[in-house]
Design a protein around this motif. Structure first.
Motif, short mmCIF file in Angstrom:
data_model
loop_
_atom_site.label_atom_id
_atom_site.label_comp_id
_atom_site.label_asym_id
_atom_site.label_seq_id
_atom_site.Cartn_x
_atom_site.Cartn_y
_atom_site.Cartn_z
N PRO A 155 0.84 -1.20 0.00
CA PRO A 155 0.00 0.00 0.00
C PRO A 155 0.88 1.24 0.00
CG PRO A 155 0.15 -0.89 2.21
CD PRO A 155 0.85 -1.86 1.31
N PRO A 156 0.31 2.40 -0.30
CA PRO A 156 1.11 3.64 -0.23
C PRO A 156 1.44 3.97 1.21
CG PRO A 156 -1.22 4.15 -0.54
CD PRO A 156 -1.09 2.65 -0.68
N ARG A 157 2.46 4.77 1.40
CA ARG A 157 2.75 5.24 2.75
C ARG A 157 1.56 6.07 3.22
NH1 ARG A 157 8.72 7.74 2.86
NH2 ARG A 157 8.39 7.58 5.11
N PRO A 158 1.14 5.91 4.47
CA PRO A 158 -0.06 6.61 4.94
C PRO A 158 0.10 8.13 4.91
CG PRO A 158 1.12 5.60 6.78
CD PRO A 158 1.77 5.09 5.53
N THR A 159 -0.95 8.78 4.51
CA THR A 159 -0.98 10.25 4.51
C THR A 159 -2.06 10.79 5.43
OG1 THR A 159 -2.50 10.31 2.62
CG2 THR A 159 -0.14 10.32 2.14
N ARG A 160 -2.90 9.87 5.96
CA ARG A 160 -3.96 10.25 6.90
C ARG A 160 -4.00 9.21 8.00
NH1 ARG A 160 -9.22 9.98 3.61
NH2 ARG A 160 -8.16 8.17 2.67
N SER A 161 -4.69 9.55 9.09
CA SER A 161 -4.82 8.60 10.19
C SER A 161 -6.16 8.77 10.88
CB SER A 161 -3.68 8.77 11.20
OG SER A 161 -3.84 7.87 12.29
N MET A 162 -6.75 7.67 11.30
CA MET A 162 -7.96 7.68 12.12
C MET A 162 -7.62 7.62 13.61
SD MET A 162 -10.94 5.34 10.42
CE MET A 162 -11.85 5.86 8.97
N TRP A 163 -6.35 7.68 13.92
CA TRP A 163 -5.91 7.52 15.30
C TRP A 163 -5.48 8.86 15.89
CZ3 TRP A 163 -6.68 3.40 18.20
CH2 TRP A 163 -6.05 3.35 19.45
N PRO A 164 -5.91 9.17 17.12
CA PRO A 164 -6.84 8.39 17.96
C PRO A 164 -8.27 8.53 17.45
CG PRO A 164 -6.27 10.45 19.03
CD PRO A 164 -5.42 10.38 17.79
N PRO A 165 -9.13 7.53 17.74
CA PRO A 165 -10.51 7.60 17.25
C PRO A 165 -11.23 8.85 17.75
CG PRO A 165 -10.00 5.41 18.12
CD PRO A 165 -8.85 6.30 18.51
N ARG A 166 -11.92 9.51 16.85
CA ARG A 166 -12.64 10.72 17.22
C ARG A 166 -14.15 10.51 17.32
NH1 ARG A 166 -8.49 11.57 13.88
NH2 ARG A 166 -6.90 13.10 14.46
N ALA A 167 -14.60 9.38 16.81
CA ALA A 167 -16.03 9.09 16.87
C ALA A 167 -16.41 8.62 18.27
CB ALA A 167 -16.40 8.02 15.84
N THR A 168 -17.67 8.66 18.56
CA THR A 168 -18.20 8.08 19.79
C THR A 168 -19.01 6.85 19.40
OG1 THR A 168 -20.16 9.49 19.69
CG2 THR A 168 -18.28 10.29 20.97
N ALA A 169 -18.91 5.82 20.20
CA ALA A 169 -19.60 4.57 19.85
C ALA A 169 -19.89 3.79 21.12
CB ALA A 169 -18.75 3.74 18.90
N SER A 170 -21.02 3.11 21.13
CA SER A 170 -21.35 2.25 22.25
C SER A 170 -20.56 0.95 22.14
CB SER A 170 -22.85 1.95 22.27
OG SER A 170 -23.23 1.29 21.07
N VAL A 171 -20.29 0.33 23.27
CA VAL A 171 -19.49 -0.89 23.26
C VAL A 171 -20.36 -2.14 23.20
CG1 VAL A 171 -17.64 0.24 24.52
CG2 VAL A 171 -19.41 -0.99 25.79
N GLY A 172 -21.64 -2.02 23.54
CA GLY A 172 -22.50 -3.20 23.61
C GLY A 172 -22.51 -4.03 22.35
#
Length: 217
Positions: free
Chosen positions: A81-98
């Motif tokens: 894959p290409p070298r990463p240019t973006r990141s989802m880390w740390p997660p910014r969304a909110t989500a339930s764990v259930g």
């Protein structure tokens, strides 16, 4: 030992991967989980995307052939894959764990067994690749949910175990990220992370820009 094929060409061996970083060459033998750094190797060696190995002086390849890093037979290998240019880390969304708890617990069980019982080569090849069925927004929510659960899951530590654990979870949730292994030199360091397209999933972009992908599963 046969040094080359009938046409005199040599290739990276089946489980060997290579990357050129400036003037240096780094090889990864996934069958032994060993890295080799050839200082100034780019002055003498070159690699095609299909794994062909080119050398100004063919005798320079003798030691690599003897070490089992080169082969007279070509091997089909996945593209990097290409070298990463973006990141989802740390997660910014909110989500339930259930809704994600069962998948997280199953991934934890499988990860603990895999890390204890599998070789490095078997570890990176374990699991069944899937066709992604979830959206990017689902991916973001699953990352956020997993991060909320992670402090209570008994797997942490080095990047290999963390990425393997998360990969199992994400596959169970309908995603199929690439598991990318990268290296840097001076000082030499190896690292791994998960990636979709050019987006890293489990590490900061500021850290990853120093690494060059050498293998992806």
């Amino acid at each position: 030992m046969e040094a080359s094929g009938a046409d005199g060409r040599l290739y990276l061996a089946k489980d060997v991967h290579a990357v050129v970083i400036d003037e240096d060459v780094v090889l990864l033998d996934a069958s032994t989980d060993m890295y080799f750094c050839i200082t100034d190797g780019a002055r003498h060696l070159a690699f095609t995307p299909s794994g062909d190995v080119l050398a100004r002086d063919p005798s320079a390849l003798d030691d690599l052939v003897e070490a089992g890093l080169l082969s007279p037979r070509s091997t089909v290998r996945p593209s990097l894959p290409p070298r990463p240019t973006r990141s989802m880390w740390p997660p910014r969304a909110t989500a339930s764990v259930g809704p994600r708890l069962l998948a997280a617990l199953q991934a934890t069980f499988r990860a603990r067994r895999g890390l204890a019982d599998l070789s490095f080569l078997d570890l990176i090849g374990s699991g069944t690749p899937s066709t992604p069925i979830a959206s990017v927004s689902d991916l973001s929510a699953d990352l956020a949910g997993f991060e909320r659960l992670r402090p209570w899951l008994p797997i942490d530590g080095e990047c290999l175990s963390r990425s393997y654990h998360l990969r199992l979870f994400l596959r169970a949730r309908g995603h199929d990220p690439r598991w990318v292994f990268g290296v840097r030199v001076w000082p030499f360091m190896a690292h791994c992370w998960l990636q979709v397209g050019d987006m890293a999933l489990d590490d900061d972009l500021e850290r990853l820009v120093a690494y060059h992908p050498i293998m992806a599963a």
